[in-house]
Scaffold this motif. Structure first.
Motif, PDB file in Angstrom:
ATOM      1  N   CYS A  30       0.837  -1.340   0.099  1.00 21.35           N
ATOM      2  CA  CYS A  30       0.021   0.042   0.005  1.00 21.35           C
ATOM      3  C   CYS A  30       1.053   1.119   0.043  1.00 21.35           C
ATOM      4  O   CYS A  30       1.641   1.430   0.821  1.00 21.35           O
ATOM      5  CB  CYS A  30      -0.980  -0.084   1.143  1.00 21.35           C
ATOM      6  SG  CYS A  30      -2.063   1.503   1.477  1.00 21.35           S
ATOM      7  N   HIS A  43      -3.581  -0.234  -3.586  1.00 21.69           N
ATOM      8  CA  HIS A  43      -3.158  -1.292  -3.062  1.00 21.69           C
ATOM      9  C   HIS A  43      -2.873  -2.291  -4.158  1.00 21.69           C
ATOM     10  O   HIS A  43      -3.220  -2.445  -5.425  1.00 21.69           O
ATOM     11  CB  HIS A  43      -4.423  -1.881  -2.113  1.00 21.69           C
ATOM     12  CG  HIS A  43      -4.951  -0.827  -1.331  1.00 21.69           C
ATOM     13  ND1 HIS A  43      -5.812   0.070  -1.796  1.00 21.69           N
ATOM     14  CD2 HIS A  43      -4.698  -0.761   0.013  1.00 21.69           C
ATOM     15  CE1 HIS A  43      -5.905   0.682  -0.640  1.00 21.69           C
ATOM     16  NE2 HIS A  43      -5.511   0.143   0.434  1.00 21.69           N
ATOM     17  N   ARG A  44      -1.929  -3.224  -3.784  1.00 17.39           N
ATOM     18  CA  ARG A  44      -1.605  -4.422  -4.789  1.00 17.39           C
ATOM     19  C   ARG A  44      -1.151  -5.632  -3.821  1.00 17.39           C
ATOM     20  O   ARG A  44      -0.424  -5.485  -2.792  1.00 17.39           O
ATOM     21  CB  ARG A  44      -0.758  -4.196  -5.642  1.00 17.39           C
ATOM     22  CG  ARG A  44      -0.648  -4.907  -7.083  1.00 17.39           C
ATOM     23  CD  ARG A  44       0.093  -4.314  -8.221  1.00 17.39           C
ATOM     24  NE  ARG A  44      -0.217  -4.904  -9.347  1.00 17.39           N
ATOM     25  CZ  ARG A  44       0.350  -4.621 -10.591  1.00 17.39           C
ATOM     26  NH1 ARG A  44       0.906  -3.266 -10.520  1.00 17.39           N
ATOM     27  NH2 ARG A  44      -0.144  -5.176 -11.695  1.00 17.39           N
ATOM     28  N   GLY A  96       5.272  -2.481  -6.902  1.00 14.09           N
ATOM     29  CA  GLY A  96       4.184  -1.674  -6.268  1.00 14.09           C
ATOM     30  C   GLY A  96       4.235  -0.244  -6.110  1.00 14.09           C
ATOM     31  O   GLY A  96       3.236   0.485  -6.416  1.00 14.09           O
ATOM     32  N   HIS A 136       3.516   0.855  -9.713  1.00 20.26           N
ATOM     33  CA  HIS A 136       1.908   0.959 -10.087  1.00 20.26           C
ATOM     34  C   HIS A 136       1.284   2.141  -9.326  1.00 20.26           C
ATOM     35  O   HIS A 136       0.427   2.708 -10.036  1.00 20.26           O
ATOM     36  CB  HIS A 136       1.388  -0.237  -9.602  1.00 20.26           C
ATOM     37  CG  HIS A 136       0.035  -0.729  -9.779  1.00 20.26           C
ATOM     38  ND1 HIS A 136      -0.685  -0.540 -10.785  1.00 20.26           N
ATOM     39  CD2 HIS A 136      -0.787  -0.606  -8.606  1.00 20.26           C
ATOM     40  CE1 HIS A 136      -2.080  -0.628 -10.482  1.00 20.26           C
ATOM     41  NE2 HIS A 136      -2.312  -0.839  -9.030  1.00 20.26           N
TER      42      HIS A 136
END
Length: 233
Positions: free
Chosen positions: A117, A128-129, A142, A145
């Motif tokens: 996050c 979020h991922r 992350g 992204h």
């Protein structure tokens, strides 16, 4: 013929038929992963989607959940839940990053994964991922992204705790980190100004918003435990 004072009966509510269902959810939360328990909002939507709740306001459900949750916890001998204090920052200036554990059901078994996050400290918008691990590659992916979704990199600091993906704590210095070469190159490329929080409980408040955000995401999107999810390794 005059009668005495009328008997007072409890007022019936449209929520009454659903109260046992809510109690069951709250009771199940006691044995669910601590960070993936139901919020009142999640319970409200499950009542609509799974149990045909109609013409009942969210406020009524929220009020019942707020009253029953501590009662159920007391009946089960459980202690009070922890809370986080929100913080505020300058617009587009700062962010916070953290990993948090999430549990999913994969091929019939409970599997622990990592939720990345990145949260903008001012607006509160978070990206979020979910990854299979919290290693360095998911740490970098992350970030990329999140920067793509948010439209840029915070102009000021991004706060981190003692994540192994970025480096290790310097000996005898609370905020010092011995950075890995790949992390130094990565943050230099994106112009990231890393702010290392103090380790342990002393530094928990320094990035409490992202920790609270991870908890919110788990309770609202991963309660009950998901049976399937798209994982990134």
């Amino acid at each position: 013929m005059a009668t005495g004072a009328a008997s007072v009966w409890p007022r019936r509510s449209k929520l009454d038929p659903f109260k046992p269902v809510i109690d069951e959810m709250l009771l199940g939360d006691l044995d669910a992963p601590r960070k993936q328990r139901h919020t009142a909002t999640r319970i409200y939507h499950r009542l609509i989607d799974d149990h045909g709740l109609l013409d009942v306001s969210y406020q009524l459900v929220r009020g019942y959940v707020a009253r029953r949750r501590p009662e159920i916890r007391i009946e089960a001998g459980r202690g009070p839940a922890q809370v986080f204090v929100p913080q505020s920052r300058l617009p587009s200036a700062e962010g916070e990053v953290d990993f948090g554990e999430v549990m999913i059901r994969l091929r019939g078994e409970h599997v622990t994964c990592m939720l990345f996050c990145l949260r903008s400290s001012y607006s509160g918008k978070a990206v979020h991922r979910v990854f299979a691990s919290g290693g360095q590659e998911p740490f970098f992916v992350g970030h990329v992204h999140a920067f793509s979704v948010l439209g840029g990199v915070p102009s000021g600091k991004i706060r981190y705790d003692n994540l192994k993906a970025a480096g290790r704590q310097g000996a005898g210095v609370a905020r010092q980190r011995v950075e890995t070469e790949r992390w130094t190159a990565f943050r230099s490329h994106f112009g990231i100004e890393a702010c290392n929080c103090q380790p342990g409980l002393e530094g928990a408040h320094e990035k409490g918003c992202v920790e609270g955000q991870i908890g919110w995401f788990r309770r609202n999107h991963l309660a009950p435990v998901r049976r399937s999810i798209h994982l990134l390794s």
